[in-house]
Design a protein around this motif. Structure first.
Motif, PDB file in Angstrom:
ATOM      1  N   ARG A 158       8.744  -4.033  -4.189  1.00 55.50           N
ATOM      2  CA  ARG A 158       9.654  -4.470  -5.237  1.00 55.50           C
ATOM      3  C   ARG A 158      10.118  -5.918  -5.032  1.00 55.50           C
ATOM      4  N   THR A 159       9.763  -6.526  -3.917  1.00 53.85           N
ATOM      5  CA  THR A 159      10.270  -7.849  -3.554  1.00 53.85           C
ATOM      6  C   THR A 159       9.130  -8.849  -3.540  1.00 53.85           C
ATOM      7  N   THR A 160       9.350 -10.019  -4.128  1.00 54.25           N
ATOM      8  CA  THR A 160       8.292 -11.014  -4.205  1.00 54.25           C
ATOM      9  C   THR A 160       7.977 -11.598  -2.833  1.00 54.25           C
ATOM     10  N   VAL A 161       6.776 -12.136  -2.717  1.00 55.24           N
ATOM     11  CA  VAL A 161       6.356 -12.775  -1.470  1.00 55.24           C
ATOM     12  C   VAL A 161       7.285 -13.925  -1.111  1.00 55.24           C
ATOM     13  N   GLY A 164       9.996 -12.766   1.042  1.00 58.00           N
ATOM     14  CA  GLY A 164       9.617 -11.972   2.199  1.00 58.00           C
ATOM     15  C   GLY A 164       9.007 -10.626   1.885  1.00 58.00           C
ATOM     16  N   GLY A 165       8.753 -10.341   0.615  1.00 60.21           N
ATOM     17  CA  GLY A 165       8.200  -9.049   0.230  1.00 60.21           C
ATOM     18  C   GLY A 165       6.704  -9.094   0.032  1.00 60.21           C
ATOM     19  N   GLY A 166       6.199  -8.124  -0.731  1.00 60.27           N
ATOM     20  CA  GLY A 166       4.765  -8.061  -0.963  1.00 60.27           C
ATOM     21  C   GLY A 166       4.416  -7.566  -2.353  1.00 60.27           C
ATOM     22  N   ARG A 167       5.281  -7.838  -3.327  1.00 62.68           N
ATOM     23  CA  ARG A 167       5.052  -7.314  -4.669  1.00 62.68           C
ATOM     24  C   ARG A 167       3.709  -7.771  -5.237  1.00 62.68           C
ATOM     25  N   GLU A 168       3.370  -9.028  -5.020  1.00 62.77           N
ATOM     26  CA  GLU A 168       2.118  -9.548  -5.558  1.00 62.77           C
ATOM     27  C   GLU A 168       0.903  -8.900  -4.885  1.00 62.77           C
ATOM     28  N   GLY A 192      -3.376   5.635   2.518  1.00 58.40           N
ATOM     29  CA  GLY A 192      -3.352   5.246   3.923  1.00 58.40           C
ATOM     30  C   GLY A 192      -2.016   5.623   4.520  1.00 58.40           C
ATOM     31  N   ARG A 193      -1.890   5.512   5.824  1.00 55.88           N
ATOM     32  CA  ARG A 193      -0.607   5.807   6.459  1.00 55.88           C
ATOM     33  C   ARG A 193       0.461   4.851   5.943  1.00 55.88           C
ATOM     34  N   ALA A 194       1.687   5.331   5.848  1.00 55.93           N
ATOM     35  CA  ALA A 194       2.779   4.510   5.332  1.00 55.93           C
ATOM     36  C   ALA A 194       2.934   3.231   6.148  1.00 55.93           C
ATOM     37  N   ILE A 195       2.819   3.313   7.474  1.00 57.71           N
ATOM     38  CA  ILE A 195       3.012   2.131   8.306  1.00 57.71           C
ATOM     39  C   ILE A 195       1.906   1.111   8.066  1.00 57.71           C
ATOM     40  N   ASP A 196       0.673   1.568   7.816  1.00 58.24           N
ATOM     41  CA  ASP A 196      -0.426   0.644   7.530  1.00 58.24           C
ATOM     42  C   ASP A 196      -0.235  -0.026   6.174  1.00 58.24           C
ATOM     43  N   LEU A 197       0.206   0.742   5.186  1.00 49.91           N
ATOM     44  CA  LEU A 197       0.482   0.157   3.873  1.00 49.91           C
ATOM     45  C   LEU A 197       1.621  -0.855   3.962  1.00 49.91           C
ATOM     46  N   LEU A 198       2.631  -0.541   4.760  1.00 48.88           N
ATOM     47  CA  LEU A 198       3.752  -1.467   4.938  1.00 48.88           C
ATOM     48  C   LEU A 198       3.269  -2.778   5.542  1.00 48.88           C
ATOM     49  N   LEU A 199       2.440  -2.692   6.573  1.00 49.81           N
ATOM     50  CA  LEU A 199       1.926  -3.913   7.189  1.00 49.81           C
ATOM     51  C   LEU A 199       1.087  -4.711   6.197  1.00 49.81           C
ATOM     52  N   ALA A 200       0.261  -4.017   5.429  1.00 49.96           N
ATOM     53  CA  ALA A 200      -0.616  -4.704   4.486  1.00 49.96           C
ATOM     54  C   ALA A 200       0.174  -5.491   3.450  1.00 49.96           C
ATOM     55  N   VAL A 201       1.169  -4.842   2.841  1.00 47.79           N
ATOM     56  CA  VAL A 201       1.925  -5.550   1.804  1.00 47.79           C
ATOM     57  C   VAL A 201       2.864  -6.588   2.405  1.00 47.79           C
ATOM     58  N   SER A 202       3.045  -6.546   3.724  1.00 46.41           N
ATOM     59  CA  SER A 202       3.851  -7.561   4.401  1.00 46.41           C
ATOM     60  C   SER A 202       2.990  -8.711   4.922  1.00 46.41           C
ATOM     61  N   GLY A 203       1.706  -8.718   4.538  1.00 47.11           N
ATOM     62  CA  GLY A 203       0.836  -9.828   4.874  1.00 47.11           C
ATOM     63  C   GLY A 203       0.202  -9.770   6.241  1.00 47.11           C
ATOM     64  N   ARG A 204       0.220  -8.602   6.887  1.00 47.04           N
ATOM     65  CA  ARG A 204      -0.381  -8.470   8.196  1.00 47.04           C
ATOM     66  C   ARG A 204      -1.823  -7.979   8.076  1.00 47.04           C
ATOM     67  N   PRO A 205      -2.691  -8.369   9.020  1.00 48.42           N
ATOM     68  CA  PRO A 205      -4.068  -7.887   8.976  1.00 48.42           C
ATOM     69  C   PRO A 205      -4.144  -6.404   9.336  1.00 48.42           C
ATOM     70  N   VAL A 206      -4.817  -5.647   8.498  1.00 47.40           N
ATOM     71  CA  VAL A 206      -5.032  -4.217   8.744  1.00 47.40           C
ATOM     72  C   VAL A 206      -6.508  -3.937   8.490  1.00 47.40           C
ATOM     73  N   ALA A 207      -7.133  -3.175   9.369  1.00 47.70           N
ATOM     74  CA  ALA A 207      -8.555  -2.867   9.222  1.00 47.70           C
ATOM     75  C   ALA A 207      -8.807  -2.155   7.896  1.00 47.70           C
ATOM     76  N   PRO A 208      -9.819  -2.572   7.126  1.00 50.05           N
ATOM     77  CA  PRO A 208     -10.123  -1.896   5.856  1.00 50.05           C
ATOM     78  C   PRO A 208     -10.315  -0.394   6.004  1.00 50.05           C
ATOM     79  N   SER A 209     -10.774   0.050   7.175  1.00 48.35           N
ATOM     80  CA  SER A 209     -10.999   1.478   7.391  1.00 48.35           C
ATOM     81  C   SER A 209      -9.707   2.293   7.379  1.00 48.35           C
ATOM     82  N   ALA A 210      -8.560   1.606   7.426  1.00 47.30           N
ATOM     83  CA  ALA A 210      -7.272   2.305   7.396  1.00 47.30           C
ATOM     84  C   ALA A 210      -6.957   2.845   6.007  1.00 47.30           C
ATOM     85  N   PHE A 211      -7.706   2.379   4.990  1.00 44.31           N
ATOM     86  CA  PHE A 211      -7.392   2.743   3.607  1.00 44.31           C
ATOM     87  C   PHE A 211      -8.592   3.393   2.929  1.00 44.31           C
TER      88      PHE A 211
END
Length: 225
Positions: A158-161, A164-168, A192-211
């Motif tokens: 819900r928060t724009t980049v 500090g968010g990841g809406r985009e 995907g796991r909630a923690i992996d989705l959280l990292l992804a929308v927060s701009g962190r690298p997450v392995a594609p296999s997590a999703f």
């Protein structure tokens, strides 16, 4: 009490104030416990937060724990509105020559409930994302409680980049944490796991296999450097 709705695109995932601070304290304490035996050379391990090593992230968490609403306003004036400059100043303030001293400062800050002028759920984002910033490179896994992680994810989508968010990052996708019945957004599904989705929308690298799901490839493209 946490009351997660089935469709978070329509209503917010809510966590009480007491539950937020209990979750924050639990993660600070877990970090202190798990990093206490860390070998000195491993404090220089690059974190998932670009440009920061493990020691920097812990110094930032100490700085954030001590930042009140009024202190934040004053600091932003001094930083001329530059969040990155202010964060760098905070890291320098709390990053001791000996990382064990920095970790002791985090231990002293476990139960602090200061916050800058931002939604309270941002404190969950702060502690979960930065915990993973150091845990994943160091190989220190942790199982997080689902409700507060969902509240953090809901805040990010819900928060724009710019704030500090990841809406985009999440826009046009349905995020479906596999550890809950909640779904967020609309469009092709990404599971995907909630923690992996959280990292992804927060701009962190997450392995594609997590999703998985029809929207997984699109999310991976958005996360690609």
């Amino acid at each position: 009490m946490t009351r997660p709705p089935r469709d978070a695109s329509a209503s917010r995932v809510e966590v009480s104030r007491n539950d937020v601070w209990a979750a924050v304290a639990a993660e600070r304490r877990a970090l202190v416990d798990d990093l206490h035996p860390l070998a000195p050379q491993r404090w220089a391990t690059p974190s998932l937060c670009e440009g920061w090593d493990v020691h920097d992230v812990i110094a930032h968490l100490v700085d954030s724990a001590h930042t009140t609403r009024w202190a934040f306003v004053r600091r932003m004036v001094l930083a001329r509105g530059d969040f990155h400059r202010d964060n760098a100043t905070g890291v320098r303030r709390w990053r001791a020559a000996d990382p064990r001293v920095t970790l002791a400062a985090l231990a002293d800050a476990i139960d602090l409930t200061h916050t800058p002028p931002a939604p309270l759920a941002s404190r969950l984002v702060e502690v979960y994302v930065h915990s993973e910033d150091v845990r994943r490179p160091l190989g220190l896994p942790r199982a997080y409680p689902t409700p507060p992680v969902l509240a953090a994810l809901d805040h990010q989508v819900r928060t724009t980049v710019a704030f500090g968010g990841g809406r985009e990052v999440a826009q046009g996708l349905t995020l479906t944490p596999s550890d809950t019945l909640v779904s967020m957004g609309s469009g092709p599904r990404v599971a995907g796991r909630a923690i992996d989705l959280l990292l992804a929308v927060s701009g962190r690298p997450v392995a594609p296999s997590a999703f998985s799901g029809p929207g997984a490839a699109e999310l991976a493209d958005r996360l690609a450097p």
